[in-house]
Scaffold this motif. Structure first.
Motif, PDB file in Angstrom:
ATOM      1  N   ASN A 180      46.596  20.444  17.016  1.00  0.00           N
ATOM      2  CA  ASN A 180      46.213  21.405  18.057  1.00  0.00           C
ATOM      3  C   ASN A 180      47.341  21.529  19.070  1.00  0.00           C
ATOM      4  OD1 ASN A 180      44.694  23.315  19.403  1.00  0.00           O
ATOM      5  ND2 ASN A 180      42.867  22.027  19.554  1.00  0.00           N
ATOM      6  N   CYS A 181      47.252  22.586  19.883  1.00  0.00           N
ATOM      7  CA  CYS A 181      48.331  22.884  20.831  1.00  0.00           C
ATOM      8  C   CYS A 181      47.807  23.763  21.952  1.00  0.00           C
ATOM      9  CB  CYS A 181      49.495  23.582  20.110  1.00  0.00           C
ATOM     10  SG  CYS A 181      49.017  25.070  19.187  1.00  0.00           S
ATOM     11  N   GLY A 182      48.596  23.924  22.991  1.00  0.00           N
ATOM     12  CA  GLY A 182      48.232  24.790  24.105  1.00  0.00           C
ATOM     13  C   GLY A 182      49.429  25.064  24.981  1.00  0.00           C
ATOM     14  N   ASN A 183      49.392  26.175  25.677  1.00  0.00           N
ATOM     15  CA  ASN A 183      50.496  26.560  26.560  1.00  0.00           C
ATOM     16  C   ASN A 183      50.311  26.020  27.971  1.00  0.00           C
ATOM     17  OD1 ASN A 183      52.038  28.038  24.746  1.00  0.00           O
ATOM     18  ND2 ASN A 183      50.884  29.912  25.105  1.00  0.00           N
ATOM     19  N   PHE A 184      51.414  25.647  28.578  1.00  0.00           N
ATOM     20  CA  PHE A 184      51.384  25.329  29.998  1.00  0.00           C
ATOM     21  C   PHE A 184      51.312  26.631  30.783  1.00  0.00           C
ATOM     22  CE2 PHE A 184      53.250  21.359  28.466  1.00  0.00           C
ATOM     23  CZ  PHE A 184      52.536  20.435  29.224  1.00  0.00           C
ATOM     24  N   VAL A 185      50.371  26.682  31.732  1.00  0.00           N
ATOM     25  CA  VAL A 185      50.265  27.840  32.618  1.00  0.00           C
ATOM     26  C   VAL A 185      50.184  27.339  34.059  1.00  0.00           C
ATOM     27  CG1 VAL A 185      49.159  29.334  30.909  1.00  0.00           C
ATOM     28  CG2 VAL A 185      47.744  27.917  32.398  1.00  0.00           C
ATOM     29  N   LEU A 186      50.664  28.141  34.962  1.00  0.00           N
ATOM     30  CA  LEU A 186      50.634  27.786  36.377  1.00  0.00           C
ATOM     31  C   LEU A 186      49.223  27.987  36.912  1.00  0.00           C
ATOM     32  CD1 LEU A 186      52.380  26.961  38.845  1.00  0.00           C
ATOM     33  CD2 LEU A 186      52.717  29.406  39.263  1.00  0.00           C
ATOM     34  N   VAL A 187      48.593  26.932  37.422  1.00  0.00           N
ATOM     35  CA  VAL A 187      47.212  27.022  37.892  1.00  0.00           C
ATOM     36  C   VAL A 187      47.085  26.781  39.394  1.00  0.00           C
ATOM     37  CG1 VAL A 187      46.229  26.388  35.664  1.00  0.00           C
ATOM     38  CG2 VAL A 187      46.776  24.585  37.304  1.00  0.00           C
ATOM     39  N   LYS A 188      48.161  26.329  40.029  1.00  0.00           N
ATOM     40  CA  LYS A 188      48.100  26.068  41.466  1.00  0.00           C
ATOM     41  C   LYS A 188      49.494  26.146  42.059  1.00  0.00           C
ATOM     42  CE  LYS A 188      46.454  22.632  44.835  1.00  0.00           C
ATOM     43  NZ  LYS A 188      45.844  21.279  45.000  1.00  0.00           N
ATOM     44  N   GLY A 189      49.581  26.721  43.272  1.00  0.00           N
ATOM     45  CA  GLY A 189      50.855  26.775  43.977  1.00  0.00           C
ATOM     46  C   GLY A 189      51.598  28.065  43.724  1.00  0.00           C
ATOM     47  N   GLU A 190      52.674  28.245  44.455  1.00  0.00           N
ATOM     48  CA  GLU A 190      53.504  29.425  44.325  1.00  0.00           C
ATOM     49  C   GLU A 190      54.466  29.252  43.155  1.00  0.00           C
ATOM     50  OE1 GLU A 190      53.367  32.270  46.011  1.00  0.00           O
ATOM     51  OE2 GLU A 190      51.602  31.502  47.063  1.00  0.00           O
ATOM     52  N   PRO A 191      54.656  30.309  42.360  1.00  0.00           N
ATOM     53  CA  PRO A 191      55.602  30.191  41.239  1.00  0.00           C
ATOM     54  C   PRO A 191      56.995  29.859  41.746  1.00  0.00           C
ATOM     55  CG  PRO A 191      54.299  32.200  41.083  1.00  0.00           C
ATOM     56  CD  PRO A 191      54.043  31.625  42.446  1.00  0.00           C
ATOM     57  N   PRO A 192      57.661  28.880  41.141  1.00  0.00           N
ATOM     58  CA  PRO A 192      59.051  28.594  41.515  1.00  0.00           C
ATOM     59  C   PRO A 192      59.917  29.822  41.293  1.00  0.00           C
ATOM     60  CG  PRO A 192      58.148  26.859  40.121  1.00  0.00           C
ATOM     61  CD  PRO A 192      57.173  27.987  40.108  1.00  0.00           C
ATOM     62  N   ALA A 193      61.006  29.919  42.002  1.00  0.00           N
ATOM     63  CA  ALA A 193      61.892  31.078  41.910  1.00  0.00           C
ATOM     64  C   ALA A 193      62.284  31.349  40.474  1.00  0.00           C
ATOM     65  CB  ALA A 193      63.141  30.833  42.752  1.00  0.00           C
ATOM     66  N   GLY A 194      62.091  32.607  40.052  1.00  0.00           N
ATOM     67  CA  GLY A 194      62.494  33.015  38.723  1.00  0.00           C
ATOM     68  C   GLY A 194      61.481  32.695  37.649  1.00  0.00           C
ATOM     69  N   ASN A 195      60.377  32.046  38.017  1.00  0.00           N
ATOM     70  CA  ASN A 195      59.393  31.649  37.019  1.00  0.00           C
ATOM     71  C   ASN A 195      58.453  32.801  36.687  1.00  0.00           C
ATOM     72  OD1 ASN A 195      57.901  30.117  35.292  1.00  0.00           O
ATOM     73  ND2 ASN A 195      56.809  28.968  36.893  1.00  0.00           N
ATOM     74  N   HIS A 196      57.703  32.628  35.574  1.00  0.00           N
ATOM     75  CA  HIS A 196      56.689  33.614  35.224  1.00  0.00           C
ATOM     76  C   HIS A 196      55.580  33.605  36.269  1.00  0.00           C
ATOM     77  CE1 HIS A 196      58.520  34.165  31.321  1.00  0.00           C
ATOM     78  NE2 HIS A 196      58.484  32.873  31.115  1.00  0.00           N
ATOM     79  N   SER A 197      54.833  34.694  36.362  1.00  0.00           N
ATOM     80  CA  SER A 197      53.667  34.751  37.234  1.00  0.00           C
ATOM     81  C   SER A 197      52.579  33.847  36.672  1.00  0.00           C
ATOM     82  CB  SER A 197      53.151  36.181  37.333  1.00  0.00           C
ATOM     83  OG  SER A 197      54.145  37.028  37.883  1.00  0.00           O
ATOM     84  N   VAL A 198      51.546  33.595  37.513  1.00  0.00           N
ATOM     85  CA  VAL A 198      50.425  32.795  37.049  1.00  0.00           C
ATOM     86  C   VAL A 198      49.752  33.514  35.889  1.00  0.00           C
ATOM     87  CG1 VAL A 198      48.202  31.808  37.677  1.00  0.00           C
ATOM     88  CG2 VAL A 198      50.059  31.820  39.337  1.00  0.00           C
ATOM     89  N   LEU A 199      49.483  32.781  34.819  1.00  0.00           N
ATOM     90  CA  LEU A 199      48.832  33.355  33.648  1.00  0.00           C
ATOM     91  C   LEU A 199      47.404  32.859  33.560  1.00  0.00           C
ATOM     92  CD1 LEU A 199      51.684  32.824  31.050  1.00  0.00           C
ATOM     93  CD2 LEU A 199      51.006  34.981  32.083  1.00  0.00           C
ATOM     94  N   PRO A 200      46.448  33.713  33.183  1.00  0.00           N
ATOM     95  CA  PRO A 200      45.077  33.243  33.013  1.00  0.00           C
ATOM     96  C   PRO A 200      44.984  32.276  31.846  1.00  0.00           C
ATOM     97  CG  PRO A 200      45.332  35.450  32.143  1.00  0.00           C
ATOM     98  CD  PRO A 200      46.610  35.119  32.854  1.00  0.00           C
ATOM     99  N   THR A 201      44.008  31.369  31.884  1.00  0.00           N
ATOM    100  CA  THR A 201      43.829  30.424  30.790  1.00  0.00           C
ATOM    101  C   THR A 201      43.622  31.181  29.488  1.00  0.00           C
ATOM    102  OG1 THR A 201      42.831  28.834  32.287  1.00  0.00           O
ATOM    103  CG2 THR A 201      42.402  28.532  29.931  1.00  0.00           C
ATOM    104  N   GLY A 202      44.361  30.780  28.466  1.00  0.00           N
ATOM    105  CA  GLY A 202      44.247  31.444  27.171  1.00  0.00           C
ATOM    106  C   GLY A 202      45.273  32.526  26.964  1.00  0.00           C
ATOM    107  N   ALA A 203      46.081  32.824  27.982  1.00  0.00           N
ATOM    108  CA  ALA A 203      47.127  33.838  27.809  1.00  0.00           C
ATOM    109  C   ALA A 203      48.359  33.183  27.216  1.00  0.00           C
ATOM    110  CB  ALA A 203      47.474  34.473  29.156  1.00  0.00           C
ATOM    111  N   TYR A 204      49.005  33.874  26.291  1.00  0.00           N
ATOM    112  CA  TYR A 204      50.138  33.289  25.585  1.00  0.00           C
ATOM    113  C   TYR A 204      51.370  34.152  25.766  1.00  0.00           C
ATOM    114  CZ  TYR A 204      46.298  30.797  23.542  1.00  0.00           C
ATOM    115  OH  TYR A 204      45.182  30.042  23.388  1.00  0.00           O
ATOM    116  N   PRO A 205      52.346  33.695  26.561  1.00  0.00           N
ATOM    117  CA  PRO A 205      53.565  34.487  26.736  1.00  0.00           C
ATOM    118  C   PRO A 205      54.318  34.593  25.426  1.00  0.00           C
ATOM    119  CG  PRO A 205      53.823  32.282  27.645  1.00  0.00           C
ATOM    120  CD  PRO A 205      52.385  32.424  27.276  1.00  0.00           C
TER     121      PRO A 205
END
Length: 244
Positions: A180-205
């Motif tokens: 099994n596997c899963g993506n890391f997504v930002l769930v708290k805090g401001e995105p670091p400079a240049g990072n992707h925006s917060v993604l909803p759970t289950g979204a796959y870039p």
């Protein structure tokens, strides 16, 4: 006698060349942003009951990353375990195929062999979490595996090759099958400079060249340590010359 010395010299030179691969130690990551939390949630797959999360945030003073692992649902450990897990180079695609996450996060191109020495974590692959902190065991009958630890060599700051906010975590059986596997997504805090925006759970870039550590800028501020495998080769060659 001279021919014997020549054979020995050639053998030593050959041995020196065989270990002459340069080896790089990962430096400690500093400056990880406080308050930023990434979470990877394992997929709801029909062919496995393995479920859980891996949560990550900056370590004390922004040095390294604190990981919290909570997973369960593993099959018979005697047959399939112990179980390992790693940060992988690419995110999970929309079809949920864990194989498409490619290899472990390894910005210094260390490779999997020799196996990680947990007493020397700087010499391990950056993404080899279970190698550095222990495989999953004692999880019979749906028992949860929970562990929190501080890894000095990963990054929640976008830019370094050790950044994993746009990558994935993969869990394996002992035969390396990706269960099994899963993506890391930002769930708290401001995105670091240049990072992707917060993604909803289950979204796959979508995987891209920019998410690969080999396409990133230099992985860390500062200089990595180079372990002296090359010097061993030179030393052996020198011994060969003396024998000759």
């Amino acid at each position: 006698m001279r021919s014997t010395a020549a054979i020995l010299a050639c053998s030593l030179v050959g041995a020196g060349l065989s270990v002459a691969k340069e080896f790089v130690e990962a430096p400690v990551v500093k400056g990880n942003p406080e308050g930023v939390v990434y979470r990877a949630t394992l997929l709801d797959k029909d062919n496995t009951e393995v479920r859980g999360t891996v949560e990550a945030t900056a370590g004390p003073g922004g040095e390294g990353v604190t990981f919290s692992v909570d997973v369960s649902g593993f099959p018979d450990e005697k047959e399939f375990g112990p179980f390992s897990y790693h940060i992988h180079d690419q995110p999970v695609p929309e079809d949920g195929n864990c194989t498409k996450t490619l290899a472990h996060l390894d910005p210094f191109q260390r490779g999997e062999d020799p196996v990680c020495d947990k007493d020397k974590p700087a010499t391990c692959q950056v993404g080899d979490l279970s190698g550095k902190f222990g495989s999953i065991s004692d999880v019979a009958d749906g028992k949860h595996f929970t562990q929190t630890y501080h890894d000095l060599y990963t990054s929640t700051r976008h830019g370094p090759g050790a950044f994993f906010g746009n990558r994935s975590v993969v869990f394996h059986y002992k035969d390396k099958f990706r269960v099994n596997c899963g993506n890391f997504v930002l769930v708290k805090g401001e995105p670091p400079a240049g990072n992707h925006s917060v993604l909803p759970t289950g979204a796959y870039p979508t995987p891209s060249a920019t998410s690969s550590p080999t396409a990133s800028p230099p992985p860390f501020e500062g200089t990595a340590n180079r372990v002296g495998a090359l010097s061993v080769g030179v030393m052996l060659a020198g011994v060969a010359a003396l024998v000759w």
